[in-house]
Design an enzyme around this catalytic site. Structure first.
Site, short mmCIF file in Angstrom:
data_model
loop_
_atom_site.label_atom_id
_atom_site.label_comp_id
_atom_site.label_asym_id
_atom_site.label_seq_id
_atom_site.Cartn_x
_atom_site.Cartn_y
_atom_site.Cartn_z
N TYR A 109 -81.45 -35.29 49.76
CA TYR A 109 -81.38 -36.25 48.64
C TYR A 109 -81.64 -35.49 47.35
CZ TYR A 109 -82.62 -39.94 45.41
OH TYR A 109 -82.64 -40.76 44.30
N GLU A 197 -77.30 -39.36 40.95
CA GLU A 197 -77.90 -39.44 42.29
C GLU A 197 -76.89 -38.98 43.33
OE1 GLU A 197 -78.73 -43.30 44.24
OE2 GLU A 197 -80.80 -42.59 44.37
#
Ligand code: ADP
Ligand code: MG
Length: 263
Positions: A109, A197
Site C-alpha cells: 500500500y 493512493e
C-alpha cells in the site's frame, strides 16, 4: 477533483512510473477492438467509477481471451456497482478499462497526501496491500508507516529509504521502488495533487514494482493552473447539486443528514 483510474495511470506513466499497459472505451465494441493490441495472456477488465472496492463488488474481472472479455464487458457496462465507497445507491458503470495482467508476488500500500495539521507531505506505506487500509490501521497499526516531509522541490534518498523500508525489497526492486517514490513526489507537487493512493502497489514475479490501482485527487483551488487536468473531469461521477454550484463558482459539498450550513 477526482479522476478515473485509467486517467491517473496515464499521468503516473508520464512521470515515469510503471503501470500496466491498458486501453479504455465507452462502448464494448471499441474496447474489444483496442484490447486486441494488448500483449497479454489474460485481460483485466476494470469498471471505471470514482470509487474503490470494485474488486469485491464484481467490478474487476480477469478474462482468458477476447470472447470472455467481450461477454464480461457487455455485462459490466451499464451495471450498477455497489461498493463500500459508492453508498447504497451504487454507481452506474459508463466506461471500461482493460489492461494487461500482472503476476503478483507481493502487494503493498502506498499513499501520499497533504497533511494539513503539520503542513507537510505525508507518505503512508504498508506491506499489507490490496486490503482496506483502515482495517490494517485498526488491527495491525505496526504494519503502517507514515513519513512526513517538508515541502521541498526534491525528496532526499534518506526519506525515500524510510518510505520504502517496510516493503523489504532487495537489489533492483529496491532501486525501482525508490525511483517510483521520487516520480510520485514530483508528480504530486507539479500537478497540485492532494492525494495519490496506490493500492495495491505490487512486486511482480519478475521483480518489477508496478502500480496496479491508482487514485488521484487534485486541489480544486489550483485547477485554474492545470487546464489539462480540468479536462479530465467527469461530471457523470459528481453529485449534480455540486456540479450546479461549481458552475456558479461556489464551493459546495453535499452532505447527508438534516442540518444545513450557509457560510
Ligand atoms: P479496487 O481497489 O477498486 O478493488 P483494484 O484495481 O485494486 O480495484 O483491483 C482489485 C484487485 O484486482 C487488486 O488488488 C489485484 O489483486 C487485482 N488486479 C487489479 N489489476 C490487476 C492486473 N492488471 N493484473 C492482475 N491483477 C490485478
Ligand atoms: Mg485498489
Amino acid at each position: 477533483m477526482n479522476i478515473h483510474e485509467h486517467q491517473a495511470k496515464q499521468i503516473l506513466k508520464e512521470f515515469g512510473v510503471e503501470v500496466p499497459n491498458g486501453v479504455f472505451a465507452l462502448t464494448v465494441e471499441d474496447l474489444v477492438k483496442k484490447a486486441k493490441h494488448l500483449n497479454t495472456d489474460k485481460y483485466v477488465l476494470k469498471a471505471q467509477i470514482h470509487a474503490g472496492g470494485r474488486g469485491k463488488a464484481g467490478g474487476v474481472k480477469i478474462l482468458n481471451n477476447i470472447d470472455e472479455l467481450t461477454k464480461a464487458s457487455k455485462e459490466l457496462l451499464g451495471k450498477k456497482l455497489i461498493t463500500p465507497q459508492t453508498g447504497p445507491e451504487g454507481r452506474e458503470v459508463k466506461r471500461l478499462y482493460v489492461e494487461e495482467s500482472s503476476i503478483i508476488e507481493k502487494e503493498f500500500y502506498l499513499s501520499c497526501l497533504v497533511d494539513r495539521a503539520s503542513a507537510k507531505i505525508a507518505f503512508i506505506t504498508s506491506d499489507q496491500g490490496g486490503m482496506d487500509i483502515e482495517e490494517v490501521a485498526k488491527n495491525k497499526p505496526e504494519k503502517i508507516i507514515t513519513t512526513k516531509l517538508d515541502f521541498n522541490e526534491d525528496i532526499s534518498d534518506d526519506d525515500c529509504e524510510k518510505i520504502i523500508k517496510i516493503f523489504n525489497l532487495k537489489d533492483n526492486s529496491k532501486l525501482a521502488a525508490a525511483a517510483l517514490i521520487k516520480a510520485i513526489y514530483k508528480m504530486f507537487l507539479s500537478t497540485d495533487a492532494s492525494l495519490v493512493e496506490i493500492n495495491p502497489l505490487i512486486l511482480t514475479k519478475d521483480k518489477k514494482v508496478v502500480c496496479l490501482d491508482a487514485k488521484i485527487n487534485f486541489d480544486d483551488n489550483s485547477l485554474f493552473r492545470h487546464p489539462e487536468i480540468l479536462k479530465l473531469r467527469d461530471l457523470n461521477e459528481e453529485n449534480s447539486t455540486e456540479v450546479q454550484a461549481s458552475k456558479h463558482g461556489l464551493s459546495y459539498i453535499k452532505l447527508d443528514g438534516s442540518i444545513g450550513c450557509m457560510v
